[in-house]
Design a protein around this motif. Structure first.
Motif, PDB file in Angstrom:
ATOM      1  N   LYS A  81      45.864  49.195  50.489  1.00  0.00           N
ATOM      2  CA  LYS A  81      46.924  50.001  49.855  1.00  0.00           C
ATOM      3  C   LYS A  81      47.755  49.148  48.914  1.00  0.00           C
ATOM      4  N   THR A  82      48.148  47.961  49.399  1.00  0.00           N
ATOM      5  CA  THR A  82      49.016  47.100  48.589  1.00  0.00           C
ATOM      6  C   THR A  82      48.302  46.685  47.302  1.00  0.00           C
ATOM      7  N   LEU A  83      47.043  46.288  47.427  1.00  0.00           N
ATOM      8  CA  LEU A  83      46.330  45.819  46.229  1.00  0.00           C
ATOM      9  C   LEU A  83      46.054  46.978  45.271  1.00  0.00           C
ATOM     10  N   LEU A  84      45.697  48.132  45.816  1.00  0.00           N
ATOM     11  CA  LEU A  84      45.425  49.285  44.951  1.00  0.00           C
ATOM     12  C   LEU A  84      46.661  49.610  44.092  1.00  0.00           C
ATOM     13  N   ASN A  85      47.835  49.542  44.721  1.00  0.00           N
ATOM     14  CA  ASN A  85      49.060  49.948  44.015  1.00  0.00           C
ATOM     15  C   ASN A  85      49.684  48.841  43.178  1.00  0.00           C
ATOM     16  N   ASN A  86      49.482  47.579  43.561  1.00  0.00           N
ATOM     17  CA  ASN A  86      50.258  46.518  42.906  1.00  0.00           C
ATOM     18  C   ASN A  86      49.480  45.602  41.971  1.00  0.00           C
ATOM     19  N   VAL A  87      48.146  45.633  42.052  1.00  0.00           N
ATOM     20  CA  VAL A  87      47.373  44.746  41.156  1.00  0.00           C
ATOM     21  C   VAL A  87      47.422  45.315  39.734  1.00  0.00           C
ATOM     22  N   ASN A  88      47.438  44.419  38.780  1.00  0.00           N
ATOM     23  CA  ASN A  88      47.424  44.825  37.375  1.00  0.00           C
ATOM     24  C   ASN A  88      45.971  45.119  36.959  1.00  0.00           C
ATOM     25  N   TRP A  89      45.470  46.303  37.377  1.00  0.00           N
ATOM     26  CA  TRP A  89      44.063  46.665  37.114  1.00  0.00           C
ATOM     27  C   TRP A  89      43.856  46.911  35.625  1.00  0.00           C
ATOM     28  N   ARG A  90      42.766  46.394  35.107  1.00  0.00           N
ATOM     29  CA  ARG A  90      42.482  46.536  33.669  1.00  0.00           C
ATOM     30  C   ARG A  90      41.165  47.269  33.464  1.00  0.00           C
ATOM     31  N   GLN A  91      41.125  48.053  32.405  1.00  0.00           N
ATOM     32  CA  GLN A  91      39.859  48.681  32.010  1.00  0.00           C
ATOM     33  C   GLN A  91      39.277  47.850  30.868  1.00  0.00           C
ATOM     34  N   GLU A  92      38.345  46.946  31.196  1.00  0.00           N
ATOM     35  CA  GLU A  92      37.750  46.089  30.165  1.00  0.00           C
ATOM     36  C   GLU A  92      36.601  46.824  29.481  1.00  0.00           C
ATOM     37  N   GLU A  93      36.210  46.279  28.340  1.00  0.00           N
ATOM     38  CA  GLU A  93      35.066  46.855  27.607  1.00  0.00           C
ATOM     39  C   GLU A  93      34.026  45.780  27.358  1.00  0.00           C
ATOM     40  N   ILE A  94      32.759  46.177  27.348  1.00  0.00           N
ATOM     41  CA  ILE A  94      31.705  45.215  26.992  1.00  0.00           C
ATOM     42  C   ILE A  94      30.940  45.732  25.770  1.00  0.00           C
ATOM     43  N   LYS A  95      30.410  44.768  25.024  1.00  0.00           N
ATOM     44  CA  LYS A  95      29.598  45.148  23.858  1.00  0.00           C
ATOM     45  C   LYS A  95      28.138  44.967  24.195  1.00  0.00           C
ATOM     46  N   LEU A  96      27.349  46.005  23.960  1.00  0.00           N
ATOM     47  CA  LEU A  96      25.903  45.938  24.199  1.00  0.00           C
ATOM     48  C   LEU A  96      25.209  46.552  23.003  1.00  0.00           C
ATOM     49  N   TYR A  97      24.287  45.805  22.416  1.00  0.00           N
ATOM     50  CA  TYR A  97      23.531  46.289  21.254  1.00  0.00           C
ATOM     51  C   TYR A  97      24.465  46.877  20.191  1.00  0.00           C
ATOM     52  N   GLY A  98      25.582  46.176  19.930  1.00  0.00           N
ATOM     53  CA  GLY A  98      26.482  46.602  18.853  1.00  0.00           C
ATOM     54  C   GLY A  98      27.409  47.763  19.224  1.00  0.00           C
ATOM     55  N   LYS A  99      27.282  48.287  20.462  1.00  0.00           N
ATOM     56  CA  LYS A  99      28.160  49.402  20.869  1.00  0.00           C
ATOM     57  C   LYS A  99      29.135  48.923  21.943  1.00  0.00           C
ATOM     58  N   THR A 100      30.284  49.574  22.037  1.00  0.00           N
ATOM     59  CA  THR A 100      31.278  49.192  23.044  1.00  0.00           C
ATOM     60  C   THR A 100      31.282  50.213  24.178  1.00  0.00           C
ATOM     61  N   PHE A 101      31.253  49.701  25.422  1.00  0.00           N
ATOM     62  CA  PHE A 101      31.258  50.570  26.608  1.00  0.00           C
ATOM     63  C   PHE A 101      32.365  50.129  27.563  1.00  0.00           C
ATOM     64  N   PRO A 102      33.004  51.089  28.260  1.00  0.00           N
ATOM     65  CA  PRO A 102      33.947  50.670  29.310  1.00  0.00           C
ATOM     66  C   PRO A 102      33.168  50.054  30.480  1.00  0.00           C
ATOM     67  N   VAL A 103      33.685  48.970  31.067  1.00  0.00           N
ATOM     68  CA  VAL A 103      33.067  48.388  32.267  1.00  0.00           C
ATOM     69  C   VAL A 103      33.148  49.456  33.373  1.00  0.00           C
ATOM     70  N   PRO A 104      32.061  49.696  34.141  1.00  0.00           N
ATOM     71  CA  PRO A 104      32.069  50.806  35.108  1.00  0.00           C
ATOM     72  C   PRO A 104      32.815  50.472  36.411  1.00  0.00           C
ATOM     73  N   ARG A 105      34.012  49.984  36.294  1.00  0.00           N
ATOM     74  CA  ARG A 105      34.923  49.690  37.404  1.00  0.00           C
ATOM     75  C   ARG A 105      36.167  49.088  36.760  1.00  0.00           C
ATOM     76  N   LYS A 106      37.260  48.964  37.513  1.00  0.00           N
ATOM     77  CA  LYS A 106      38.427  48.251  36.973  1.00  0.00           C
ATOM     78  C   LYS A 106      38.419  46.828  37.521  1.00  0.00           C
ATOM     79  N   THR A 107      39.028  45.930  36.806  1.00  0.00           N
ATOM     80  CA  THR A 107      38.985  44.523  37.215  1.00  0.00           C
ATOM     81  C   THR A 107      40.345  43.854  37.028  1.00  0.00           C
ATOM     82  N   ALA A 108      40.498  42.695  37.658  1.00  0.00           N
ATOM     83  CA  ALA A 108      41.693  41.867  37.461  1.00  0.00           C
ATOM     84  C   ALA A 108      41.322  40.432  37.823  1.00  0.00           C
ATOM     85  N   TRP A 109      42.091  39.487  37.296  1.00  0.00           N
ATOM     86  CA  TRP A 109      41.809  38.060  37.534  1.00  0.00           C
ATOM     87  C   TRP A 109      43.110  37.390  37.939  1.00  0.00           C
TER      88      TRP A 109
END
Ligand SMILES: O=C(O)CCC(=O)C(=O)O
Length: 208
Positions: free
Chosen positions: A42-70
């Motif tokens: 619960k704490t991590l779900l609510n308090n982490v600074n989750w980011r929606q990153e994007e990746i480039k594949l074959y010249g196109k941009t796609f959202p990463v299929p999950r949220k991430t943080a470092w």
């Protein structure tokens, strides 16, 4: 150290050790007691600074299929799939979990953690190995699961018939060791019937 201050009947915490050809996978299902694992989730779900990153594949941009943080100590940046991560400072919860993992693993010290939020079974991480240069040769990676149980698959790069499948329950710990990242791939596959979230924390050591 209170080792998560178990309020329930303490369960023995030992690793199931999978000694594969060229690498090891250790699994401890009850690393974090279930009440504590729910609180962390619960704490991590609510308090982490989750980011929606994007990746480039074959010249196109796609959202990463999950949220991430470092998160981690200042200066330990991480680059994967073209995404550069600058660490957020450790939170109390992440440091507590890191210290207990280090207690169990004795000789390992982690300086950063990659967090993944799988919102439901449509989120996934595709086949890959954690072999970025910054992790050095034969990195030890410690991976904690919170939230819904998800499947974790491994297969050998040069012989995909050699496989390992684990069900990662909440509060479990997986440790990947030895030459595993050179010879094996891993994934969290899509599981469309799952409609609850999962958080994964992979503690890593970035070499300076
Ligand atoms: O979610 C998991 O258990 C695995 C995550 C993973 O493979 C990664 O972050 O490299």
């Amino acid at each position: 150290m209170d080792l998560f201050n178990q309020s329930q009947e303490p369960k023995p915490r030992t690793f199931e050790k999978h000694l594969l050809k060229d690498g090891e996978v250790w699994y401890m299902p009850n690393f974090i007691p279930s009440d504590k694992a729910k609180d962390y989730f619960k704490t991590l779900l609510n308090n982490v600074n989750w980011r929606q990153e994007e990746i480039k594949l074959y010249g196109k941009t796609f959202p990463v299929p999950r949220k991430t943080a470092w998160y981690g100590y200042d200066g330990f940046n991480y680059k994967y799939s073209g995404i550069l991560c600058n660490p957020e400072p450790w939170t109390k919860e992440l440091l507590d979990i890191k210290r207990v993992i280090e207690f169990f693993l004795k000789e390992e010290r982690f300086n950063s953690v990659l967090l993944n939020l799988y919102r439901d079974g449509n989120d996934k991480v595709s086949w890959h190995s954690d072999n970025e240069k910054g992790l050095g040769i034969n990195p030890t990676i410690a991976s904690v699961s919170l939230g819904v149980t998800r499947r974790f698959d491994l297969k050998r790069k040069d012989d995909p018939d050699q496989k390992l499948r684990l069900e990662l329950s909440p509060g479990s710990l997986v440790v990947m060791k030895g030459a595993l990242q050179h010879h094996w791939l891993h994934q969290i596959p899509m599981q469309k019937k799952i409609n609850q979230p999962r958080i994964n924390l992979t503690f890593r050591t970035i070499k300076e």
